[in-house]
Motif scaffolding. Structure first.
Motif, short mmCIF file in Angstrom:
data_model
loop_
_atom_site.label_atom_id
_atom_site.label_comp_id
_atom_site.label_asym_id
_atom_site.label_seq_id
_atom_site.Cartn_x
_atom_site.Cartn_y
_atom_site.Cartn_z
N GLU A 178 -21.05 26.27 -58.48
CA GLU A 178 -22.08 25.71 -57.45
C GLU A 178 -23.47 25.97 -57.76
O GLU A 178 -24.35 25.37 -57.76
CB GLU A 178 -21.65 25.52 -56.31
CG GLU A 178 -20.24 24.76 -55.95
CD GLU A 178 -20.00 25.00 -54.66
OE1 GLU A 178 -20.52 25.64 -53.58
OE2 GLU A 178 -18.60 24.52 -54.24
N ILE A 179 -23.52 27.58 -57.90
CA ILE A 179 -25.07 28.08 -57.86
C ILE A 179 -25.48 27.79 -59.12
O ILE A 179 -26.57 27.74 -59.10
CB ILE A 179 -24.79 29.71 -57.67
CG1 ILE A 179 -24.36 30.10 -56.04
CG2 ILE A 179 -26.03 30.21 -57.95
CD1 ILE A 179 -23.63 31.32 -55.86
N ILE A 180 -24.67 27.85 -60.40
CA ILE A 180 -25.07 27.69 -61.56
C ILE A 180 -25.69 26.12 -61.58
O ILE A 180 -26.42 25.80 -62.50
CB ILE A 180 -24.31 28.09 -62.61
CG1 ILE A 180 -24.30 29.72 -62.47
CG2 ILE A 180 -24.73 27.57 -64.09
CD1 ILE A 180 -23.28 30.26 -63.60
N GLY A 181 -24.66 25.38 -60.97
CA GLY A 181 -24.78 23.78 -61.06
C GLY A 181 -26.38 23.31 -60.49
O GLY A 181 -26.96 22.58 -60.95
N GLU A 182 -26.84 24.23 -59.62
CA GLU A 182 -28.15 23.89 -59.08
C GLU A 182 -29.42 24.21 -59.96
O GLU A 182 -30.17 23.58 -59.87
CB GLU A 182 -28.44 24.88 -57.74
CG GLU A 182 -27.69 24.67 -56.72
CD GLU A 182 -27.43 25.62 -55.68
OE1 GLU A 182 -28.68 26.66 -55.73
OE2 GLU A 182 -27.04 25.59 -54.75
N HIS A 183 -29.00 24.85 -61.19
CA HIS A 183 -30.02 24.88 -62.19
C HIS A 183 -30.04 24.08 -63.35
O HIS A 183 -30.61 24.21 -64.17
CB HIS A 183 -29.89 26.45 -62.63
CG HIS A 183 -30.34 27.56 -61.72
ND1 HIS A 183 -31.44 27.93 -61.44
CD2 HIS A 183 -29.27 28.43 -61.02
CE1 HIS A 183 -31.37 28.78 -60.71
NE2 HIS A 183 -30.09 29.09 -60.19
N GLY A 184 -29.13 23.14 -63.15
CA GLY A 184 -28.85 21.92 -64.24
C GLY A 184 -27.57 21.87 -64.91
O GLY A 184 -26.80 23.03 -64.98
N ALA A 185 -27.41 20.64 -65.49
CA ALA A 185 -26.09 20.50 -66.21
C ALA A 185 -26.13 21.48 -67.44
O ALA A 185 -24.90 21.85 -67.72
CB ALA A 185 -25.96 19.02 -66.58
N ALA B 45 -27.17 24.60 -68.06
CA ALA B 45 -26.84 25.92 -67.56
C ALA B 45 -25.25 25.93 -67.32
O ALA B 45 -24.54 26.94 -67.54
CB ALA B 45 -27.63 26.29 -66.31
N LEU B 46 -24.94 24.84 -66.46
CA LEU B 46 -23.39 24.70 -66.03
C LEU B 46 -22.37 24.71 -67.25
O LEU B 46 -21.61 25.42 -67.40
CB LEU B 46 -23.09 23.66 -65.06
CG LEU B 46 -21.96 23.61 -64.61
CD1 LEU B 46 -21.43 24.81 -63.78
CD2 LEU B 46 -21.69 22.21 -63.65
N ALA B 47 -22.88 24.11 -68.43
CA ALA B 47 -22.29 23.79 -69.55
C ALA B 47 -22.17 25.18 -70.42
O ALA B 47 -21.09 25.76 -70.77
CB ALA B 47 -22.77 22.58 -70.54
N GLU B 48 -23.32 25.69 -70.34
CA GLU B 48 -23.31 27.31 -70.90
C GLU B 48 -22.45 28.14 -70.19
O GLU B 48 -21.81 28.81 -70.76
CB GLU B 48 -25.05 27.72 -70.91
CG GLU B 48 -24.91 28.91 -71.64
CD GLU B 48 -26.44 29.40 -71.64
OE1 GLU B 48 -26.81 30.59 -71.62
OE2 GLU B 48 -27.44 28.54 -71.73
N PHE B 49 -22.33 28.14 -69.01
CA PHE B 49 -21.49 28.92 -68.05
C PHE B 49 -20.04 28.64 -68.51
O PHE B 49 -19.24 29.54 -68.59
CB PHE B 49 -21.67 28.89 -66.56
CG PHE B 49 -20.66 29.51 -65.90
CD1 PHE B 49 -20.84 30.89 -65.61
CD2 PHE B 49 -19.69 28.80 -65.08
CE1 PHE B 49 -19.94 31.45 -64.78
CE2 PHE B 49 -18.90 29.41 -64.59
CZ PHE B 49 -18.66 30.72 -64.20
N ASP B 50 -19.64 27.25 -68.57
CA ASP B 50 -18.37 27.06 -68.58
C ASP B 50 -17.93 27.36 -70.14
O ASP B 50 -16.90 27.88 -70.39
CB ASP B 50 -18.10 25.57 -68.62
CG ASP B 50 -18.12 24.95 -67.07
OD1 ASP B 50 -17.94 25.93 -66.28
OD2 ASP B 50 -18.47 23.99 -66.95
N ALA B 51 -18.85 27.40 -71.08
CA ALA B 51 -18.52 27.65 -72.54
C ALA B 51 -18.31 29.12 -72.54
O ALA B 51 -17.34 29.75 -73.34
CB ALA B 51 -19.67 27.39 -73.42
N GLY B 52 -19.20 30.07 -71.82
CA GLY B 52 -18.96 31.38 -71.73
C GLY B 52 -17.79 31.81 -71.23
O GLY B 52 -16.86 32.72 -71.61
N MET B 53 -17.18 31.06 -70.14
CA MET B 53 -16.03 31.47 -69.44
C MET B 53 -14.85 31.14 -70.27
O MET B 53 -13.88 31.84 -70.47
CB MET B 53 -15.91 30.66 -67.98
CG MET B 53 -16.93 31.36 -67.09
SD MET B 53 -16.53 33.10 -66.53
CE MET B 53 -14.99 33.08 -65.90
#
Length: 140
Positions: A21-28, A30-38
């Motif tokens: 949720e926090i990362i999603g506030e910075h845009g899609a 950033a969220l895609a990058e987080f999901d790929a890293g996880m």
């Protein structure tokens, strides 16, 4: 024990949702990058990359050598300080020093596979070593 594990898994999932949720506030993006890293971390590729980077160049050479076919390391007949690589297309004399092999065993990349009276006579890739080489090959 299973209660504790279930509680840990639930806490982990809640934390992951909050972070998303926090990362999603910075845009899609950033969220895609987080999901790929996880996904990279959860698949074990991150751990294998860290293991590869922790190996010295002689250790990497031995791991690559054993990954090339169905090779094993056998202690040299005339000295206890070196191992020859057997199997594959041709043998490699003095492929590794004893210290290199022992360190790879300690890291779980190799395992001793000699007879019970002398387990250090032979060494072969352990499952962690096979995973390491598979991750390395999939990266290239």
């Amino acid at each position: 024990m299973t209660d504790v594990l279930e509680r840990i898994a639930a806490d982990r999932e809640r934390t992951r949702r909050r972070v998303r949720e926090i990362i999603g506030e910075h845009g899609a993006e950033a969220l895609a990058e987080f999901d790929a890293g996880m996904e990279h971390v959860e698949s074990g590729r991150y751990a294998m990359a860290m293991l590869w980077h922790s190996l010295s160049e002689p250790q990497r050479r031995v791991a690559r050598l054993l990954g090339d076919g169905d090779r094993v390391l056998a202690r040299c007949r005339h000295t206890r300080h070196f191992y020859d690589a057997h199997g594959g297309e041709h043998a490699v004399d003095k492929a590794a020093g004893r210290g290199t092999v022992a360190k790879l065993v300690a890291q779980g990349v190799l395992r001793w596979s000699g007879k019970p009276s002398d387990p250090e006579q032979l060494a072969e890739l352990a499952s962690r070593g096979r995973g390491l080489l598979a991750a390395l090959l999939s990266r290239n």
